[in-house]
Scaffold this active site. Structure first.
Site, PDB file in Angstrom:
ATOM      1  N   ASP A  14     -47.328   7.995  41.418  1.00  0.00           N
ATOM      2  CA  ASP A  14     -47.210   6.621  41.904  1.00  0.00           C
ATOM      3  C   ASP A  14     -47.473   6.641  43.417  1.00  0.00           C
ATOM      4  O   ASP A  14     -46.579   6.923  44.207  1.00  0.00           O
ATOM      5  CB  ASP A  14     -45.822   6.049  41.594  1.00  0.00           C
ATOM      6  CG  ASP A  14     -45.673   4.642  42.147  1.00  0.00           C
ATOM      7  OD1 ASP A  14     -44.597   4.034  41.954  1.00  0.00           O
ATOM      8  OD2 ASP A  14     -46.626   4.146  42.780  1.00  0.00           O
TER       9      ASP A  14
ATOM     10  N   LYS B 142     -50.473  -1.994  47.792  1.00  0.00           N
ATOM     11  CA  LYS B 142     -50.249  -2.121  49.245  1.00  0.00           C
ATOM     12  C   LYS B 142     -51.559  -2.037  50.047  1.00  0.00           C
ATOM     13  O   LYS B 142     -52.338  -2.978  50.083  1.00  0.00           O
ATOM     14  CB  LYS B 142     -49.204  -1.091  49.689  1.00  0.00           C
ATOM     15  CG  LYS B 142     -47.814  -1.340  49.059  1.00  0.00           C
ATOM     16  CD  LYS B 142     -46.779  -0.383  49.568  1.00  0.00           C
ATOM     17  CE  LYS B 142     -45.509  -0.430  48.749  1.00  0.00           C
ATOM     18  NZ  LYS B 142     -44.581  -1.516  49.162  1.00  0.00           N
TER      19      LYS B 142
ATOM     20  N   TYR C   2     -38.557   4.529  43.173  1.00  0.00           N
ATOM     21  CA  TYR C   2     -38.738   3.149  42.694  1.00  0.00           C
ATOM     22  C   TYR C   2     -40.212   2.958  42.374  1.00  0.00           C
ATOM     23  O   TYR C   2     -41.081   3.373  43.145  1.00  0.00           O
ATOM     24  CB  TYR C   2     -38.299   2.157  43.778  1.00  0.00           C
ATOM     25  CG  TYR C   2     -38.569   0.703  43.454  1.00  0.00           C
ATOM     26  CD1 TYR C   2     -39.557  -0.005  44.161  1.00  0.00           C
ATOM     27  CD2 TYR C   2     -37.858   0.026  42.474  1.00  0.00           C
ATOM     28  CE1 TYR C   2     -39.804  -1.349  43.886  1.00  0.00           C
ATOM     29  CE2 TYR C   2     -38.102  -1.328  42.200  1.00  0.00           C
ATOM     30  CZ  TYR C   2     -39.081  -1.998  42.902  1.00  0.00           C
ATOM     31  OH  TYR C   2     -39.333  -3.319  42.616  1.00  0.00           O
TER      32      TYR C   2
HETATM   33  P1  KE4 Z   1     -44.891  -4.157  44.092  1.00  0.00           P
HETATM   34  O1  KE4 Z   1     -44.695  -4.640  42.665  1.00  0.00           O
HETATM   35  O2  KE4 Z   1     -43.729  -4.536  44.982  1.00  0.00           O
HETATM   36  O3  KE4 Z   1     -46.242  -4.509  44.687  1.00  0.00           O
HETATM   37  O4  KE4 Z   1     -44.916  -2.546  44.031  1.00  0.00           O
HETATM   38  C1  KE4 Z   1     -43.841  -1.865  43.422  1.00  0.00           C
HETATM   39  C2  KE4 Z   1     -43.811  -0.437  43.942  1.00  0.00           C
HETATM   40  C3  KE4 Z   1     -44.284   0.580  43.133  1.00  0.00           C
HETATM   41  N1  KE4 Z   1     -44.288   1.867  43.558  1.00  0.00           N
HETATM   42  C4  KE4 Z   1     -43.837   2.193  44.792  1.00  0.00           C
HETATM   43  C5  KE4 Z   1     -43.857   3.630  45.211  1.00  0.00           C
HETATM   44  C6  KE4 Z   1     -43.356   1.189  45.667  1.00  0.00           C
HETATM   45  O5  KE4 Z   1     -42.892   1.528  46.894  1.00  0.00           O
HETATM   46  C7  KE4 Z   1     -43.332  -0.153  45.244  1.00  0.00           C
HETATM   47  C8  KE4 Z   1     -42.790  -1.290  46.109  1.00  0.00           C
HETATM   48  N2  KE4 Z   1     -42.177  -0.888  47.328  1.00  0.00           N
HETATM   49  C9  KE4 Z   1     -41.158  -1.798  47.844  1.00  0.00           C
HETATM   50  C10 KE4 Z   1     -40.628  -1.173  49.136  1.00  0.00           C
HETATM   51  N3  KE4 Z   1     -39.530  -0.345  48.893  1.00  0.00           N
HETATM   52  C11 KE4 Z   1     -41.687  -3.170  48.042  1.00  0.00           C
HETATM   53  C12 KE4 Z   1     -40.802  -4.061  48.870  1.00  0.00           C
HETATM   54  C13 KE4 Z   1     -40.077  -5.090  48.032  1.00  0.00           C
HETATM   55  O6  KE4 Z   1     -39.639  -4.754  46.904  1.00  0.00           O
HETATM   56  O7  KE4 Z   1     -39.952  -6.236  48.519  1.00  0.00           O
END
Ligand code: KE4
Length: 428
Positions: A238, A266, A143
């Site tokens: 990523d 993060k 993801y």
């Molecule tokens: P954000 O747009 O949520 O800040 O980041 C997206 C993203 C991009 N790349 C990786 C490897 C990520 O894990 C994420 C976001 N991770 C999720 C957890 N599985 C965020 C939690 C959520 O979607 O509420």
């Protein structure tokens, strides 16, 4: 008797889709209603009914120092009094760019944004501009945020193009995304054969965290680097989750791979909204205002988030921090597997540093298909038994759990005690 979380959830559902601002918070994967949180301190989070939990979600990764770290809070209070956003250049943005490029030699230029999603969709735009190609390749179960090109599921095979994985994603766009199983080197080679010299970018979680934690096979990452170099495809690591998590220099430091671009998020925001994308100067100098690739953001590099990130990275540079995190996490994960086996449940634990997943399957988990074999009903029972006992694991079998520098040996012991109740409950 309804508790405050339930009352709030009833109201929230009338006001926000599913009552949440991000789907995974809705507890749909484990059942029950979401817990509404009121505060956090160190490894502990407290819900609106005053119940405390040892927290292994840690806001899905950012809080490697735990909640409300005193030095981060002190920094934020000071910055708050000087203003929260200028929409102009500030010295701290330069400092954070320095820290990132020092820690990630592959990043010669970096642009700060406000989320991981912004970072990945911007990186893909740069890669498409740099190569003049439209197709991209991602891996099943990885993801990268909710950008249209990334909400795509595999077609029937590597030869066929992607299908939308969400309504609202144009089919014509989804077809430009090729999807391959993670860790499957032959399938990767096949995709590069079928789409020879047509791939603008490959984007990969170098340690997958979004199907649960899945550790890369070294030859898989090495082959990925070789193929992308051979065909002029931009390799995007990523590291939104792994950056400053699995090592200060991320997965690229651990596995000694030199990607063309990296996305971060993060941890670099220390709990406030920040994302970043960066890479080789030849690519990043395509970004406006130097180059023609447009990307912008009102709050990009804002003083609060950058200050929290800088303080967090400063603390992470202290000697022995990652070694202690690694030992503490191994004690927990090893203890969980041992405890479960003693009570008749064979688990598979995947861990890199202080991010891990306990899969309820005895089989190894090395890709999305094998992760899907996990017993989600057993995980749900495990999750709720721990929740009841004051331990907060991710509300989904297919998410990563995290340990922070605030977690103690005592927290590990309490967690293992709660887990033994859960494992006993699996074999009444
Ligand atoms: P954000 O747009 O949520 O800040 O980041 C997206 C993203 C991009 N790349 C990786 C490897 C990520 O894990 C994420 C976001 N991770 C999720 C957890 N599985 C965020 C939690 C959520 O979607 O509420």
């Amino acid at each position: 008797m309804t508790n405050k979380s339930q009352e709030l959830f009833e109201k929230a559902r009338r006001l926000m889709p599913g009552g949440v601002n991000s789907p995974v918070r809705a507890f749909r994967a484990v059942g029950g209603h979401p817990i509404f949180m009121a505060s956090g301190k160190g490894a502990t989070i407290v819900d609106v009914d005053g119940k405390s939990y040892i927290d292994y979600v840690l806001s899905w990764g950012p809080l490697i120092l735990g909640h409300a770290h005193p030095e981060v809070v002190e920094t934020l209070v000071k910055v708050l009094e000087t203003g929260t956003s200028f929409g102009a250049c500030t010295p701290r943005e330069v400092e954070l760019a320095e820290r990132i490029t020092e820690a990630y030699p592959s990043i010669e230029r970096v642009r700060l944004v406000n989320s991981g999603t912004e970072a990945t969709l911007s990186a893909l735009r740069v890669a498409r501009a740099a190569t003049g190609r439209d197709k991209i390749l991602k891996f099943e179960g990885c993801y990268h945020g909710h950008g249209d090109s990334l909400l795509v599921k595999a077609g029937s095979g590597v030869a066929t193009l992607g299908l939308p994985d969400s309504p609202g994603v144009p089919r014509a766009l989804a077809e430009l995304t090729v999807t391959v199983p993670f860790n499957h080197t032959p399938a990767l080679e096949e995709a590069f054969r079928v789409h020879r010299n047509q791939l603008a970018a490959v984007i990969v979680e170098p340690v997958a965290g979004n199907m649960g934690v899945v550790v890369p096979h070294l030859d898989f990452l090495e082959k990925l680097r070789a193929l992308t170099l051979e065909q002029g495809t931009v390799l995007i690591f990523d590291e939104v989750m792994t950056g400053f998590r699995v090592a200060y220099g991320g997965a690229q430091q651990l596995y000694k791979i030199d990607p063309d671009m990296t996305t971060l998020g993060k941890i670099i925001g220390g709990g406030l909204p920040v994302g970043a994308y960066g890479g080789k100067a030849r690519l990043m100098d395509l970004v406006a205002p130097v180059g023609p690739v447009y990307q912008a953001g009102t709050l990009s590099g804002n003083p609060l988030a950058v200050a929290a990130g800088l303080k967090t990275l400063e603390i992470l540079r202290r000697p022995g921090l990652y070694e202690r995190l690694d030992l503490l996490t191994e004690k927990l994960v090893g203890g969980l597997v041992k405890e479960a086996a003693g009570l008749g449940t064979l688990l598979t634990a995947n861990r890199v540093g202080s991010m891990f997943t306990i899969f309820f399957t005895p089989q190894p988990v090395s890709d999305f298909a094998s992760a899907q074999k996990a017993d989600t009903a057993a995980y749900s029972l495990f999750f709720h038994t721990l929740l009841e006992a004051g331990v907060y694991f991710p509300p989904s079998q297919f998410e990563a759990a995290f340990v922070s520098t605030s977690h103690s040996e005592g927290d590990m012991t309490a967690t293992l005690e709660a887990a033994s109740l859960a494992f006993a409950g699996l074999h009444p």
